[in-house]
Design an enzyme around this catalytic site. Structure first.
Site, PDB file in Angstrom:
ATOM      1  N   HIS A 295       0.747  -1.111  -0.071  1.00 34.67           N
ATOM      2  CA  HIS A 295      -0.130  -0.175   0.177  1.00 34.67           C
ATOM      3  C   HIS A 295       1.057   1.335  -0.037  1.00 34.67           C
ATOM      4  O   HIS A 295       1.267   1.596   1.068  1.00 34.67           O
ATOM      5  CB  HIS A 295      -1.027  -0.010   1.281  1.00 34.67           C
TER       6      HIS A 295
ATOM      7  N   GLU B 215     -10.299   5.167   7.966  1.00 32.90           N
ATOM      8  CA  GLU B 215      -8.989   5.759   8.539  1.00 32.90           C
ATOM      9  C   GLU B 215      -9.436   7.031   9.351  1.00 32.90           C
ATOM     10  O   GLU B 215      -9.321   8.221   9.058  1.00 32.90           O
ATOM     11  CB  GLU B 215      -8.432   6.266   7.292  1.00 32.90           C
TER      12      GLU B 215
ATOM     13  N   LYS C 258       1.518  10.646  -4.897  1.00 33.24           N
ATOM     14  CA  LYS C 258       1.335  11.744  -4.077  1.00 33.24           C
ATOM     15  C   LYS C 258       2.955  12.216  -3.525  1.00 33.24           C
ATOM     16  O   LYS C 258       3.245  13.411  -3.126  1.00 33.24           O
ATOM     17  CB  LYS C 258       0.519  11.479  -2.962  1.00 33.24           C
TER      18      LYS C 258
ATOM     19  N   HIS D 124       1.478   5.272  -2.334  1.00 37.25           N
ATOM     20  CA  HIS D 124       0.992   6.537  -2.653  1.00 37.25           C
ATOM     21  C   HIS D 124       2.010   7.046  -3.779  1.00 37.25           C
ATOM     22  O   HIS D 124       2.377   8.250  -3.388  1.00 37.25           O
ATOM     23  CB  HIS D 124       0.218   7.451  -1.994  1.00 37.25           C
TER      24      HIS D 124
ATOM     25  N   HIS E  12      -9.563   1.631   0.811  1.00 40.04           N
ATOM     26  CA  HIS E  12      -9.277   2.696   2.020  1.00 40.04           C
ATOM     27  C   HIS E  12     -10.545   2.549   2.928  1.00 40.04           C
ATOM     28  O   HIS E  12     -11.693   3.037   2.588  1.00 40.04           O
ATOM     29  CB  HIS E  12      -8.918   3.958   1.830  1.00 40.04           C
TER      30      HIS E  12
END
Length: 440
Positions: free
Chosen positions: A79, A232, A84, A81, A229
């Site tokens: 997992h 969270e 980003k 990103h 997701h």
């Protein structure tokens, strides 16, 4: 150098028993912390033999004595990103909160995330991961509107370019209501065309069950795996993990489902949490926890000390035989100001945050073979005869030595050859970041 040879031995190594294929063959060896003292024979980049240390002669064959140092399979980061990553210098989170992270990333993406920007930052992350010893990565990609087309095109290009070094999987990332629109169906088609994974963020709202059902239907129609997701936050009423599990059972879904974060599970009443865990087990869902990022974001209130760690019920899930993985999540962006795509750091911090010791048991699988299985990579993240020599060699001889220093001097082997573990310089991105800042 010995690792340039076609035939050599790695002697006197400590290997986590849980990473060995056929580990039941080693039950006669008394092992502290379930570490086995072994010699490994390498022939033409493949592991040809694994034997207890000192039990087989290697006369006339090159060898290296690790002096008890640990040997791991290359890491699997389930997992991340990458799209980003490394925008902090131009898009800092003003107060470290989740809400500010969302707003800051949204503003930066609208201004800056063209193909060149995404490509250079994603590849920087891949360079870091490779140098640290990672073999497979799953990255989420912000995908609403035109960004999906841009980022998946970059993803496909990088996946092909890096195919001989890193196995790369891509997951679309939007809020689930997006999939109830024509644009959402087009995105599902784009994911299928890109051999990707269908994913999104689950938020509690009156239509959440309809939204989850819609995603499962799109995935079944296109034969896609799913990655959510979920929860969270620290709201005990946030129960989308349970709803995803119920949907998987209701749809008789046969693909792989992974849910990330699942933080609110840790603040729910035991009976409610146990019910959810049982459903997750029944549905065959894998859980990936992101301890570093969640420790950074969760419970943050200006001027206040955080009261909780933000991680899900790792021990309880594992005891229920739910596949549990840990991963990097965000690196140097508004959701997490730190990180270097180093899976060993993820493991080290996770051990301390979530107390994955006393005993260490088989927690090493959480950053190797368990995420590999959830990515449908049955030969990755483990050590065995006949498998490629994709290994990470450390000077630390046991877990306490391993996790007390950075292990910056590790040796990473790919197909039996030592790779260059020099990390990319942050200056590689300076020109890009400066241009973006000056143009806004």
């Amino acid at each position: 150098m010995i690792f340039a040879a076609n035939h050599y031995w790695i002697r006197n190594a400590h290997v986590p028993a849980c990473l060995l294929v056929g580990e039941e063959l080693w039950t006669t060896q008394k092992a502290s912390d379930q570490l086995l003292n072994v010699d490994l024979e390498i022939v033409e980049g493949v592991i040809a033999a694994i034997v207890p240390t000192g039990t087989q002669s290697n006369a006339g064959v090159a060898s290296i004595d690790l002096q008890g140092g640990m040997v791991w399979a290359c890491f699997v980061d389930l997992h991340t990103h990458l799209d980003k990553g490394h925008i902090w210098n131009r898009a800092a989170n003003p107060d470290g909160t989740f809400e500010s992270a969302l707003a800051t990333v949204r503003a930066d993406s609208e201004k800056n995330w063209d193909a060149e920007d995404v490509y250079r930052r994603m590849e920087f992350g891949l360079k870091c991961s490779y140098a640290h010893g990672t073999k497979a990565i799953r990255t989420h990609l912000d995908s609403a509107g035109k960004q999906g087309t841009i980022s998946f095109e970059v993803f496909r290009e990088l996946r092909q370019k890096w195919a001989d070094r890193i196995i790369l999987q891509g997951v679309c990332l939007v809020s689930l209501d997006y999939f109830l629109t024509p644009e959402g169906e087009k995105l599902a088609d784009l994911v299928a065309e890109s051999a990707g994974v269908l994913g999104g963020v689950t938020f509690i709202n009156p239509e959440i069950d309809q939204q989850i059902d819609g995603v499962f239907s799109l995935a079944k129609e296109r034969n896609l795996n799913l990655d959510f997701h979920a929860d969270e936050n620290d709201d005990p009423n946030s129960d989308t993990l349970r709803r995803v599990a119920e949907a998987a059972i209701r749809h008789e879904y046969q693909g792989k489902v992974v849910c990330g974060h699942c933080c609110s599970l840790a603040v729910q009443e035991d009976t409610e949490a146990d019910r959810t865990i049982a459903l997750v087990k029944e549905a065959g869902i894998g859980i990936v926890s992101l301890p570093m990022c969640n420790l950074y974001l969760q419970g943050r209130r200006p001027g206040k000390t955080p009261r909780w760690r933000g991680v899900t019920l790792l021990h309880e899930l594992k005891q229920a035989e739910v596949p549990v993985a840990i991963a990097s999540d965000n690196c140097r962006d508004p959701f997490h100001a730190y990180g270097d795509h180093d899976a060993l750091e993820v493991f080290s911090q996770s051990v301390k945050i979530a107390q994955l010791d006393h005993p260490f048991g088989n927690w090493a699988k959480a950053i190797t073979s368990t995420p590999a299985d959830l990515m449908n990579l049955p030969k990755v993240g483990r050590i065995g005869v006949g498998l490629p020599t994709d290994l990470v060699l450390f000077k630390g001889r046991n877990y306490r030595e391993l996790l007390s220093r950075s292990q910056h001097d590790r040796i990473v082997l790919r197909n039996g050859k030592a790779i260059d573990t020099t990390l990319p310089s942050y200056t590689e991105l300076d020109n890009l970041l400066e241009n973006r800042i000056s143009s806004t």
